[in-house]
Enzyme design. Structure first.
Site, short mmCIF file in Angstrom:
data_model
loop_
_atom_site.label_atom_id
_atom_site.label_comp_id
_atom_site.label_asym_id
_atom_site.label_seq_id
_atom_site.Cartn_x
_atom_site.Cartn_y
_atom_site.Cartn_z
N ARG A 175 11.95 4.96 -1.32
CA ARG A 175 12.08 5.85 -2.05
C ARG A 175 13.83 5.35 -2.77
NH1 ARG A 175 15.43 6.94 2.07
NH2 ARG A 175 16.52 8.77 1.14
N LYS A 230 11.73 -1.72 9.85
CA LYS A 230 11.41 -1.55 9.37
C LYS A 230 9.82 -1.00 9.73
CE LYS A 230 10.72 1.61 5.09
NZ LYS A 230 11.85 1.69 3.73
N ARG A 268 23.15 3.28 7.32
CA ARG A 268 22.83 2.76 7.36
C ARG A 268 23.76 2.34 8.75
NH1 ARG A 268 19.15 -1.03 5.65
NH2 ARG A 268 19.30 -2.17 7.03
C1 BTN Z 1 10.31 3.60 0.84
O1 BTN Z 1 10.53 3.16 2.04
O2 BTN Z 1 10.81 4.03 0.57
C2 BTN Z 1 8.69 4.33 1.23
C3 BTN Z 1 7.79 3.63 0.90
C4 BTN Z 1 6.60 3.83 0.63
C5 BTN Z 1 4.97 3.29 0.03
C6 BTN Z 1 3.91 4.20 0.04
S1 BTN Z 1 3.07 2.81 -0.23
C7 BTN Z 1 1.21 3.74 -0.21
C8 BTN Z 1 2.32 4.72 -1.60
N1 BTN Z 1 2.52 4.80 -2.82
C9 BTN Z 1 3.31 4.40 -3.06
O3 BTN Z 1 3.51 3.65 -4.41
N2 BTN Z 1 4.57 4.59 -2.19
C10 BTN Z 1 3.93 5.21 -1.33
#
Ligand code: BTN
Length: 266
Positions: free
Chosen positions: A61, A129, A260
């Protein structure tokens, strides 16, 4: 593809829930979410599950990267996949929270492991996380309520280095040493498809209490990315974050805002 992902078993389990779903496992790709969004923009809107063993440009994100080590042994490799499907809920608000609820309940059904939700949809364990979720949508047809939604999910299965991460990592094998990415994929997809159906029918309302039960920010002092400080009062019926500040109650809906906790979890 050498890794056992149990595609046939998974396909059989998912078929009753989403008959047209096509499963694909790849050794390497830039990003499973980028790929499904590219396909959607090319007019390929069939339900798709794309799993990658390695991503070269994984995305999170707020424009952040989602890194995965190239040579992680299979037993500890993270789970990375995207699910793309057409969806037409009456109200889109709260979709990302509902997905977080579904995944958190699959990873820690009883809550004993302490898997919590950090608005809007990170999964945390003791403020570290465990899982990130990225939700994107593409238009299907102008003026249609239906959109193609791509849900990208990354779960840390084995130990992960904290270098360069904003939030220290947690991983599933801390409490389930035998867990693998393939096992977890199989566990979380059927409930996720059912929960997406529930969301399409009834929106966020049936997820509100489930979110509240795992809400790690509720009752804590928080700082928003614009510097505002306040006290978190949980989330509203549309998934908006409620923060009591010196100027009154603020409702935060924008996924562009990050929040946060000011102090470590008690
Ligand atoms: C976040 O933590 O902000 C979201 C992370 C999302 C990661 C997943 S891994 C599979 C899919 N492909 C990506 O490029 N992102 C999501």
């Amino acid at each position: 593809m050498a890794a056992p992902w149990f595609e046939d078993e998974l396909a059989a389990e998912l078929a009753p829930l989403l008959p047209a779903l096509r499963l694909e496992v790849v050794a390497e790709i830039d990003s499973t979410s980028s790929e499904l969004m590219r396909r959607a923009r090319d007019g390929r809107h069939a339900p798709a599950l794309l799993v990658a063993e390695h991503q070269t440009a994984g995305r999170g994100r707020l424009g952040r990267a989602w890194e995965s080590a190239r040579d992680a042994p299979r037993e500890v490799a993270p789970l990375m996949f995207s699910l793309g499907l057409p969806l037409a809920p009456r109200d889109w608000s709260g979709l990302s929270l509902a997905v977080g609820v579904s995944v958190a309940e699959s990873l820690d059904p009883s809550g004993a492991a302490g898997v919590a939700l950090k608005w809007p949809n990170d999964l945390w364990v003791q403020d570290r996380k465990l899982c990130g979720i990225l939700i994107e949508t593409a238009l299907l047809q102008a003026e249609s309520a239906e959109r193609y939604v791509v849900i990208g999910i990354g779960v840390n299965i084995g130990p992960r280095r904290a270098d360069g991460l904003r939030t220290a990592p947690a991983w599933l094998q801390e409490w389930r040493p035998q867990a693998t990415a393939a096992m977890v994929l199989r566990e979380l997809l059927p409930p996720l498809l059912r929960d997406l159906g529930l969301f399409a029918e009834r929106g966020f309302v049936p997820f509100a209490d489930r979110f509240a039960a795992r809400d790690t920010l509720r009752g804590r002092d928080v700082t928003l990315s614009d510097g505002t400080e306040g006290h978190c009062e949980g989330v509203g019926w549309g998934g908006e974050l409620l923060v009591r500040t010196a100027d009154g109650l603020q409702t935060i809906t924008s996924s562009e805002v990050s929040v946060r906790p000011r102090r470590a979890a008690p």
